[in-house]
Design a protein around this motif. Structure first.
Motif, short mmCIF file in Angstrom:
data_model
loop_
_atom_site.label_atom_id
_atom_site.label_comp_id
_atom_site.label_asym_id
_atom_site.label_seq_id
_atom_site.Cartn_x
_atom_site.Cartn_y
_atom_site.Cartn_z
N GLU A 77 10.34 1.42 -10.39
CA GLU A 77 9.10 0.84 -9.43
C GLU A 77 8.47 1.87 -8.08
O GLU A 77 8.72 3.35 -7.91
CB GLU A 77 10.13 -0.41 -9.00
CG GLU A 77 10.38 -1.01 -9.70
CD GLU A 77 11.25 -2.22 -8.69
OE1 GLU A 77 10.44 -2.74 -7.55
OE2 GLU A 77 12.31 -3.13 -9.18
N LEU A 78 7.88 1.49 -7.98
CA LEU A 78 7.31 2.45 -6.20
C LEU A 78 8.08 2.39 -5.32
O LEU A 78 8.77 0.76 -5.18
CB LEU A 78 5.59 1.79 -6.40
CG LEU A 78 4.81 2.10 -6.90
CD1 LEU A 78 3.75 1.49 -6.04
CD2 LEU A 78 4.28 2.90 -7.56
N THR A 79 8.16 3.38 -4.84
CA THR A 79 9.34 3.14 -2.92
C THR A 79 8.19 2.53 -2.13
O THR A 79 7.36 2.18 -2.32
CB THR A 79 9.27 4.89 -2.44
OG1 THR A 79 8.12 5.46 -2.06
CG2 THR A 79 10.44 6.02 -3.23
N ALA A 80 9.01 2.55 -1.51
CA ALA A 80 8.53 1.13 -0.43
C ALA A 80 7.31 2.05 0.80
O ALA A 80 6.42 1.18 0.35
CB ALA A 80 9.87 1.19 0.82
N ASP A 81 7.09 3.24 0.98
CA ASP A 81 5.96 3.89 1.58
C ASP A 81 4.69 3.92 0.21
O ASP A 81 4.23 3.89 0.97
CB ASP A 81 6.59 5.64 1.32
CG ASP A 81 7.74 5.82 3.18
OD1 ASP A 81 7.12 4.82 3.24
OD2 ASP A 81 8.09 6.82 3.24
N ALA A 82 5.47 4.48 -1.12
CA ALA A 82 4.27 4.54 -2.11
C ALA A 82 3.87 3.53 -2.55
O ALA A 82 2.63 3.34 -2.62
CB ALA A 82 4.64 4.50 -3.44
N ARG A 83 4.39 2.30 -2.23
CA ARG A 83 3.91 0.64 -2.12
C ARG A 83 3.00 -0.01 -0.88
O ARG A 83 2.16 -0.39 -1.53
CB ARG A 83 5.02 0.08 -1.97
CG ARG A 83 4.50 -1.69 -2.90
CD ARG A 83 5.80 -2.65 -2.48
NE ARG A 83 7.08 -2.41 -3.38
CZ ARG A 83 8.14 -2.25 -3.27
NH1 ARG A 83 8.97 -3.13 -2.36
NH2 ARG A 83 9.47 -1.87 -4.27
N LEU B 126 -1.03 -11.00 -2.96
CA LEU B 126 -0.22 -10.22 -3.32
C LEU B 126 0.57 -8.86 -3.07
O LEU B 126 2.02 -8.81 -3.31
CB LEU B 126 -1.14 -8.85 -4.59
CG LEU B 126 -0.97 -8.28 -5.57
CD1 LEU B 126 -0.04 -8.89 -6.25
CD2 LEU B 126 -1.12 -7.49 -6.15
N ARG B 127 0.78 -8.69 -2.06
CA ARG B 127 1.60 -7.77 -0.76
C ARG B 127 2.48 -8.51 -0.84
O ARG B 127 3.50 -7.82 -0.28
CB ARG B 127 0.89 -7.17 -0.36
CG ARG B 127 1.68 -6.27 0.95
CD ARG B 127 1.03 -5.55 2.07
NE ARG B 127 -0.34 -5.84 1.82
CZ ARG B 127 -1.20 -4.80 3.27
NH1 ARG B 127 -0.30 -3.14 3.26
NH2 ARG B 127 -2.44 -4.31 2.58
N LEU B 128 2.17 -9.81 -0.40
CA LEU B 128 3.39 -11.10 0.35
C LEU B 128 4.16 -11.27 -1.04
O LEU B 128 5.34 -11.24 -0.76
CB LEU B 128 2.68 -12.17 0.90
CG LEU B 128 2.33 -11.41 2.78
CD1 LEU B 128 2.08 -13.32 3.29
CD2 LEU B 128 3.33 -10.51 3.70
N ASP B 129 3.43 -11.04 -1.98
CA ASP B 129 4.72 -11.65 -3.37
C ASP B 129 5.13 -10.63 -3.77
O ASP B 129 6.42 -10.74 -4.34
CB ASP B 129 3.41 -12.48 -4.77
CG ASP B 129 2.69 -13.79 -4.27
OD1 ASP B 129 2.90 -14.28 -3.00
OD2 ASP B 129 1.47 -14.26 -4.39
N VAL B 130 4.71 -9.64 -3.74
CA VAL B 130 5.67 -8.25 -4.20
C VAL B 130 6.76 -8.26 -3.14
O VAL B 130 8.05 -7.68 -4.01
CB VAL B 130 4.64 -7.20 -4.14
CG1 VAL B 130 5.81 -5.87 -4.27
CG2 VAL B 130 3.45 -7.54 -5.22
N ASP B 131 6.52 -8.01 -1.99
CA ASP B 131 7.52 -7.64 -1.48
C ASP B 131 8.69 -9.08 -1.49
O ASP B 131 9.96 -8.71 -0.84
CB ASP B 131 7.31 -8.23 0.74
CG ASP B 131 6.04 -6.55 0.90
OD1 ASP B 131 6.57 -5.69 -0.41
OD2 ASP B 131 5.34 -6.88 1.71
N ALA B 132 8.07 -10.56 -0.64
CA ALA B 132 9.59 -11.53 -1.68
C ALA B 132 9.66 -11.19 -2.99
O ALA B 132 10.71 -12.06 -3.15
CB ALA B 132 8.71 -12.87 -1.39
N GLY B 133 9.21 -10.40 -4.08
CA GLY B 133 9.57 -10.24 -5.61
C GLY B 133 9.46 -11.31 -6.10
O GLY B 133 9.83 -11.72 -7.31
N LEU B 134 8.37 -12.32 -6.20
CA LEU B 134 7.37 -13.17 -6.51
C LEU B 134 6.84 -12.68 -7.89
O LEU B 134 6.61 -13.05 -9.09
CB LEU B 134 6.79 -14.17 -6.36
CG LEU B 134 7.20 -14.68 -4.86
CD1 LEU B 134 6.35 -15.47 -4.35
CD2 LEU B 134 8.12 -15.68 -5.50
#
Length: 150
Positions: A114-120, A77-85
């Motif tokens: 959306e969450l900030t990068a730190d919050a994500r 899920l983390r990789l999919d969120v980072d990739a925008g999928l």
């Protein structure tokens, strides 16, 4: 008469010796029986301990596999969120506009919340910790049910 007394004394000595040996034999038998009983008790305790350890190991293996599966899902899920999928769904509201003119047509630069990068990153760390805590609690509950209450 002398020979009769000698034979009588000899018979008495033999009888006392036999009685002494019989007492020692009875003592040895009772000690042997106690040792056999203790040995069988220790064998049973070892068998039960072995079963309990095997059950504990089975619980640990099951919970570790489930934890690894949950962590793999979280990493995916983390990789999919980072990739925008995929996107994280949030309950958020946009703040009220500062000027009444902007409220007529909406906010020009309004983006979806959306969450900030730190919050994500913190979100995914919390998901990992939640999965770990959940599996620890479930493992302890299984241990109590399947091992301790046995």
């Amino acid at each position: 008469m002398r020979e009769g007394t000698f034979i009588l004394v000899l018979c008495l000595v033999a009888w006392f010796s036999f009685d002494l040996l019989e007492g020692q034999r009875d003592t040895a038998r009772s000690e042997r029986d106690a040792a056999l009983f203790e040995a069988s008790g220790l064998r049973e305790a070892a068998r039960i301990s072995g079963e309990m350890l095997a059950e504990r190991d089975a619980i640990d293996l099951q919970r570790t596999q489930e934890l690894n599966h949950e962590r793999a899902e979280n990493d995916s899920l983390r990789l999919d969120v980072d990739a925008g999928l995929k996107r994280l769904r949030l309950n958020a509201t946009c703040s009220a506009p500062a000027t009444p003119a902007a409220s007529a047509g909406g906010v020009a630069d309004a983006n979806t919340p959306e969450l900030t990068a730190d919050a994500r990153q913190d979100y995914f760390t919390l998901r990992d910790q939640l999965a770990l805590s959940r599996q620890m609690i479930l493992g302890l509950q299984d241990h109590v049910r399947r091992v301790c209450l046995r």
